[in-house]
Design an enzyme around this catalytic site. Structure first.
Site: not given
Length: 593
Positions: A291, A320, A338, A340, A342, A422, A468
């Site tokens: 992000c 991670r 990911q 991902d 945004h 979420k 997200h």
RNA sequence: GCCACCGUAGCUCAGCUGGUAGAGCAGCUGAUUUGUAAUCAGCGGGUCGGGGGUUCGAAUCCCUUCGGUGGCUCCA
């Protein structure tokens, strides 16, 4: 199902519940847990009892005992349980005051039961007796031990007392119980089926990926056959994102530590981040999330309200720190990509955007054969950033979007991310197991931390909201789930090898190679096998490697200019022209079958 | 990270209470020219996860370390 014999005894009297009801099954299995505890007490009198509930698939009981139970001992325990079941002891409920119960269990040397009683508020508690075994229990239970028809003890594991890692590690024995031997066997077969489709096993067998000790735990190597599947998924993902109005990005894998301080990750997410690395005296950090990079692209120039919503998407690889004990094949790794995105939007656009994301997510998941799912709304956790008001607005935006779409959902209190609430989607695979991949999160806080704005129609600066979202979650986990879902037999569009062409004898080699060439020209992934082997052997190999189509040519086919077409599942379509064969395959490809 | 169990050939595994390693599959070579789930024969392949110790001698016993598995705690 003969429900008359599945009674449960309650304080109000006797009720009849069938095993097939959730409640009935729970009582049945909880009674089995008591019997297991009883058996343990008989075999090992010094054992201390903790708790023993029913679970969705069976039951367990936690024990404290100074020597460790072994797999072999499960058989002895099972034998003892059978004796208790044969004795058909009635389960007798007794009520006593909390003080009396504490006396009883203190006397019996059961410190865990005393601790539980310590926290029970009620003045009157119940205990259940069965033979010479007494346990603190709310109940209810079966009328007697003889009602258990089929059970099996499955495994032993460590478990912290009350699930807290600061507490003592107890020994947990898992088992399951069913109303009949047939149902138990069916369940045991299901466990076998799970083993057969295990993505770690299939990943090795089908040469899809590996995780090497020399590289490091939780770091995935995608082999050629796995890589082509990933590439296919990525191409599909990118195409659909462009169609859905996303802009695709690429961002670096490391960034200054200061960035992560500003974003809040260093304060709230540090336990999952690696130690910073030194670059010419400056601290840099491997990214655990994408992000902050996307925010900086947003910030790279002034934004107008007319541009919003802006949708930035990236297949972003993050790292991670995960504790070694939690790593599991592709499903829990340390480095993953990911899918991902945004979305930056105005506050009044949130609901509409979330609804679009929900539609988009369900479309993508359906393409991979996931059409059943459960949806969860996770609310504010203990550690959080932002204002209570922001959390309130974000949570209600998610809730209203779900309601507008008519999507049923459950609430998971306190399970949200540190920066926002979420929506999680749990998909059900072909054998009905649930997997969590997709997540949609609203974030009121990061836009503020990075002070991102847009120029409104009023000419003033406004703060956008950020959403997200990840649909597949991580490519690694999603791939693992796909392997298990399809049991390695991927639909043609994903199959690393879509067809293999075999020759019956060496004299057909030239012909089959020309067939393979023609199909390859269509863009199909076709392999050729002219090995000097019997056709049965080659077919066996092809089926073992889950190739969707097996094409064979011998004298007949060469003569007629055809090819014999057989599907992976054994159906034989007979001799078809190359043209027909190609269009069958292309049709599967187009329809993603 | 914690508890238990496990680590032998590319894969799946055998190797009893210590006497220095074996099978099937896979691979390679040769024969066979084959019609839809295993043709036959021969050959090659292992610092027994790494390190240390006990012992005349360790795959086997002990310690330590690294992995894996099942759970617990935590999560995409």
């Amino acid at each position: 199902m003969t429900s008359a014999t599945r009674d449960k005894v309650t304080s109000e009297g006797t009720k009849i519940l069938p095993f097939s009801s959730g409640e009935g099954r729970e009582i049945y299995r909880h009674s089995a847990a008591h019997i297991m505890a009883h058996a343990l007490k008989k075999l090992y009198p010094d054992v201390k009892l903790a708790i023993g509930p029913a679970t969705s698939e069976g039951f367990y009981y936690d024990f404290d005992y100074d020597t460790n139970f072994t797999q072999d001992e499960l058989i002895r325990i099972e034998e003892k349980m059978r004796e208790i079941i044969k004795a058909d002891n009635p389960f007798i409920r007794k009520e006593l005051t909390r003080q009396e119960a504490m006396e009883l269990f203190r006397h019996a040397g059961e410190p865990y039961k005393v601790e539980l009683l310590d926290e029970i508020q009620d003045e009157i508690v119940s205990i259940y007796q069965e033979g010479d075994f007494v346990d603190l229990c709310r109940g209810p239970h079966l009328p007697s031990t003889g009602r258990i028809k089929a059970f099996k003890l499955l495994s032993i594991a460590g478990a912290y007392w009350r699930g807290d890692e600061r507490n003592k590690m107890l020994q947990r024995i898992y088992g399951t119980a069913f109303d009949s031997k047939d149902e138990l066997n069916e369940y045991l077969n299901y466990l076998e089926e799970i083993k057969k489709r295990d993505h770690r096993r299939l990943g090795k067998e089908l040469d899809l990926f590996s995780i090497s000790d020399d590289i490091g735990p939780g770091l995935v190597l995608w082999h050629p056959r796995g890589a082509i599947i990933r590439k296919t998924i990525e191409d599909f993902w990118r195409d659909e994102h462009y169609k859905a109005g996303y802009h695709l990005l690429f961002t670096p894998h490391i960034a200054r530590l200061d960035l992560w301080k500003k974003s809040g990750h260093w304060d709230f997410y540090r336990e999952n981040m690696y130690s910073p690395v030194d670059v010419e005296g400056q601290e840099y950090e491997i990214k655990p999330m994408n992000c902050p990079f996307h925010i900086h692209i947003y910030k790279s120039h002034l934004r107008s309200y007319k541009e919003l919503p802006i949708r930035f998407a990236e297949l972003g690889t993050v790292y991670r720190y995960e504790r070694s004990g939690v790593l599991h094949g592709l499903l829990r790794v340390r480095g993953f990509t990911q899918d991902d995105a945004h979305i930056f939007c105005r506050e009044e656009q949130i609901e509409d955007e979330i609804q679009r994301v929900l539609d988009f997510t369900l479309f993508i998941l359906r393409t991979f054969g996931f059409d059943r799912y459960d949806i969860y709304l996770s609310t504010r956790p203990e550690k959080y950033v932002g204002t209570l008001d922001g959390w309130e607005r974000a949570t209600s935006a998610l809730k209203q979007s779900l309601e507008a779409k008519g999507l049923l959902h459950n609430i998971k209190p306190g399970e949200g991310a540190f920066y926002g609430p979420k929506i999680d989607i749990e998909i059900k695979d072909s054998i009905n197991r649930a997997w969590q991949c997709s997540t949609i999160q609203v974030d009121f806080s990061i836009p503020e931390r990075f002070d991102i704005t847009y120029r409104g129609s009023d000419g003033k600066e406004h703060r956008p909201i950020m959403i997200h979202r990840a649909l597949m979650g991580s490519l690694e986990r999603f791939f693992g789930v796909l392997i298990e879902h399809y049991s390695g037999s991927f639909p043609l569009w994903l199959s690393p090898v879509q067809a293999v062409v075999f020759s019956i004898a060496e004299r057909h080699a030239g012909y089959v190679s020309s067939v393979a060439m023609k199909l390859r020209d269509e863009g199909l992934r076709v392999e050729l096998n002219v090995d000097n082997e019997k056709i049965g052997y080659k077919v066996r190999q092809a089926i073992a490697s889950r190739i969707p189509y097996i094409l064979v040519a011998g004298d007949k086919e060469v003569e007629d200019n055809t090819i014999n077409v057989r599907r992976r599942d054994g159906t034989n379509l007979g001799a078809l022209s190359i043209q027909e064969t190609s269009s069958i395959l292309m049709d599967d490809l187009k329809n993603r079958r």
